[in-house]
Design an enzyme around this catalytic site. Structure first.
Site, PDB file in Angstrom:
ATOM      1  CB  SER A 103      68.459  77.579  15.393  1.00 19.18           C
ATOM      2  OG  SER A 103      69.149  78.766  15.658  1.00 19.18           O
ATOM      3  CG  HIS A 146      73.661  80.911  27.040  1.00 22.81           C
ATOM      4  ND1 HIS A 146      73.715  81.883  26.080  1.00 22.81           N
ATOM      5  CD2 HIS A 146      72.767  79.988  26.594  1.00 22.81           C
ATOM      6  CE1 HIS A 146      72.881  81.572  25.096  1.00 22.81           C
ATOM      7  NE2 HIS A 146      72.294  80.426  25.388  1.00 22.81           N
ATOM      8  CD  GLU A 190      73.431  77.062  23.061  1.00 26.82           C
ATOM      9  OE1 GLU A 190      72.354  76.463  23.016  1.00 26.82           O
ATOM     10  OE2 GLU A 190      73.704  77.909  23.916  1.00 26.82           O
TER      11      GLU A 190
HETATM   12  C1  PEP Z   1      70.226  79.204  23.225  1.00 25.28           C
HETATM   13  O1  PEP Z   1      70.443  80.418  23.226  1.00 25.28           O
HETATM   14  O2  PEP Z   1      70.585  78.485  24.180  1.00 25.28           O
HETATM   15  C2  PEP Z   1      69.549  78.635  22.081  1.00 25.28           C
HETATM   16  C3  PEP Z   1      69.664  77.353  21.833  1.00 25.28           C
HETATM   17  O3  PEP Z   1      68.799  79.510  21.358  1.00 25.28           O
HETATM   18  P1  PEP Z   1      68.090  79.230  19.946  1.00 25.28           P
HETATM   19  O4  PEP Z   1      67.412  77.884  20.036  1.00 25.28           O
HETATM   20  O5  PEP Z   1      67.160  80.349  19.765  1.00 25.28           O
HETATM   21  O6  PEP Z   1      69.186  79.200  18.939  1.00 25.28           O
END
Ligand code: PEP
Length: 258
Positions: free
Chosen positions: A217, A97, A171
């Site tokens: 998000s 992550h 991500e």
């Molecule tokens: C994450 O940190 O894995 C994530 C998807 O956070 P958010 O949905 O708050 O962006």
């Protein structure tokens, strides 16, 4: 291959009490029970991961942990043993992550070691890959280079059989936690990067039926915009996973779109 959509709820360091955590888990479980087309995985903070009082009998929930160490067991103060996770009934683990990379200085080599141990311990790793704001601003070619480098380095210690056990997440770092900065990804761009990752896995790792999620998000309002893209096999959700109406809204949106 037609898989269920994976909905991975990453709670980070929340919520602050066992009572709240159980209430949130119950919401995810109830919404999940009504859904035939999704697999709901919850990644709570470690104080709940090892607690039977927390997990109880949430039949629809797959149990996850937010990290593990690269040694199965041993004299490593403060680390989380993948074998202990497995023995506690945890089946999924997030690895790489961006918040671990940034705040824990985690490198791709360390991630490769963690992936190898996690797979060989029988855990299902969820490998996060994402470009930073600087690469993103330089355009799609630079973004793809950044992801390809992370992918190759993160998989460098794994056999092709190991690699086939991994679920991937695209991500983009700049799109995480938009609640604090307002920048989200365009679903077309997100889907393009997910497809690119899948192409790389086919061409460079001979892995034709990989599963790649999107994270950044996503919430109950935006999730349907991503659902039009078949290559996106599910979502990693942070902030919205802490709000009961968002949790049920996301699961419902996925069910209605299937
Ligand atoms: C994450 O940190 O894995 C994530 C998807 O956070 P958010 O949905 O708050 O962006």
């Amino acid at each position: 291959m037609n898989h269920k959509k994976i909905i991975a709820f990453n709670w980070k360091m929340n919520p602050g009490s066992l009572k709240q955590a159980r209430a949130l888990l119950n919401v995810a479980n109830h919404a999940g029970l009504k859904s035939k087309n999704s697999r709901v995985v919850v990644f709570p903070p470690f104080e709940y991961v090892f607690s039977y009082d927390f997990w109880g009998h949430a039949a629809k929930i797959t149990k996850g942990a937010q990290d593990c160490f690269w040694q199965a067991r041993g004299p490593y103060t403060g680390q989380i043993s993948p074998r202990s996770l497995k023995q506690a009934g945890i089946s999924w683990v997030i690895i790489g992550h961006s918040e671990k990379r940034i705040h824990g200085n985690e490198t791709n080599l360390q991630i490769a070691k963690k992936l190898k141990t996690a797979v060989r311990t029988g855990l299902q790793p969820l490998l996060c890959l994402g470009d930073d704001a600087f690469s993103h601003k330089q355009g799609i070619i630079r973004t793809k280079q950044c992801i390809r480098k992370q992918l190759h380095e993160s998989l460098s210690l794994l056999s092709s059989a190991d690699i086939k056990e991994i679920v991937f997440v695209y991500e983009p770092i700049w799109a995480i936690s938009a609640v604090s900065h307002g920048k989200t990804d365009d679903p077309v761009h997100a889907a393009r990067m997910v497809s690119y990752l899948k192409e790389l896995l086919v061409k460079e790792f001979r892995f034709p039926d990989s599963r790649v999620l999107y994270g950044g998000s996503v919430n109950a309002k935006t999730v349907s915009k991503f659902l039009g893209f078949d290559d996106i096999n599910g979502f990693l959700v942070g902030a919205a996973s802490l709000k009961p109406d968002q949790v049920s809204g996301i699961i419902r949106a996925i069910e209605n779109n299937s």
